[in-house]
Design a protein around this motif. Sequence first.
Motif, short mmCIF file in Angstrom:
data_model
loop_
_atom_site.label_atom_id
_atom_site.label_comp_id
_atom_site.label_asym_id
_atom_site.label_seq_id
_atom_site.Cartn_x
_atom_site.Cartn_y
_atom_site.Cartn_z
N ILE A 36 0.83 -1.21 0.00
CA ILE A 36 0.00 0.00 0.00
C ILE A 36 0.87 1.26 0.00
CG2 ILE A 36 -1.64 1.36 1.38
CD1 ILE A 36 -2.80 -1.41 2.31
N ASP A 37 1.85 1.32 0.90
CA ASP A 37 2.71 2.51 0.97
C ASP A 37 3.50 2.71 -0.32
OD1 ASP A 37 1.75 2.99 3.49
OD2 ASP A 37 3.55 2.32 4.54
N SER A 38 3.93 1.61 -0.94
CA SER A 38 4.66 1.72 -2.20
C SER A 38 3.76 2.25 -3.32
CB SER A 38 5.23 0.35 -2.60
OG SER A 38 6.19 -0.08 -1.65
N VAL A 39 2.56 1.72 -3.41
CA VAL A 39 1.62 2.16 -4.44
C VAL A 39 1.25 3.63 -4.24
CG1 VAL A 39 -0.75 1.88 -5.30
CG2 VAL A 39 0.69 -0.14 -4.92
N GLU A 40 1.03 4.02 -2.97
CA GLU A 40 0.63 5.40 -2.68
C GLU A 40 1.82 6.34 -2.54
OE1 GLU A 40 -1.98 5.20 0.72
OE2 GLU A 40 -3.56 4.22 -0.43
N ARG A 41 3.02 5.81 -2.79
CA ARG A 41 4.26 6.59 -2.72
C ARG A 41 4.45 7.26 -1.36
NH1 ARG A 41 6.12 8.22 -8.42
NH2 ARG A 41 4.77 6.95 -9.70
N LYS A 42 4.14 6.51 -0.33
CA LYS A 42 4.31 6.98 1.04
C LYS A 42 5.62 6.45 1.60
CE LYS A 42 -0.55 7.23 2.41
NZ LYS A 42 -1.53 6.70 3.36
N MET A 43 6.12 7.14 2.60
CA MET A 43 7.30 6.66 3.29
C MET A 43 6.91 5.38 4.03
SD MET A 43 9.59 8.63 6.15
CE MET A 43 10.17 9.87 5.03
N LEU A 44 7.74 4.36 3.91
CA LEU A 44 7.46 3.09 4.57
C LEU A 44 7.58 3.24 6.08
CD1 LEU A 44 9.34 0.67 2.16
CD2 LEU A 44 6.92 1.23 2.17
N ALA A 45 6.86 2.40 6.80
CA ALA A 45 6.81 2.49 8.26
C ALA A 45 8.19 2.42 8.89
CB ALA A 45 5.91 1.39 8.82
N ASP A 46 9.05 1.55 8.39
CA ASP A 46 10.39 1.44 8.98
C ASP A 46 11.21 2.69 8.72
OD1 ASP A 46 10.59 0.67 6.18
OD2 ASP A 46 12.60 -0.08 6.63
N GLU A 47 10.98 3.34 7.57
CA GLU A 47 11.69 4.59 7.29
C GLU A 47 11.22 5.70 8.22
OE1 GLU A 47 10.65 4.82 3.17
OE2 GLU A 47 12.49 3.82 2.53
N ARG A 48 9.90 5.73 8.51
CA ARG A 48 9.38 6.72 9.46
C ARG A 48 10.00 6.51 10.84
NH1 ARG A 48 4.62 5.94 6.51
NH2 ARG A 48 3.75 4.46 8.01
#
Length: 120
Positions: A37-49
Amino acid sequence: MAETKETRIFIRLQKEKKQAWKKLCKARNISLSSFIIDSVERKMLADERRKVTAFIEKQDNLFAKIANNINQVAKYVNTQKGISSEELQSFNRMLEKLEELKKEQNRIFLTIYKHLADDH
């Protein structure tokens, strides 16, 4: 409040690809669903946050230590009842550099916070 997930999406891919994704997610301590989901929505991944948050906390602690050291210098100057002009100039140069670094850190933090806000 946690969002309830009401629907599923089924995708077909090679078994090896799924295993590679699962391995990646396990290494990063994130779920496969959030990874996709985060990849598709171009969001920062949880581990990166989490890494960004840890970095910010580390920087905050570093500046707290510097503030403590400044207080120690002030105590030293008070007990010595003065400071030489060379020492004062050197100390002021260090404070100016510290102020520059703090401004740069705040600029970086502002960029990070904006990026995190765009993810939600």
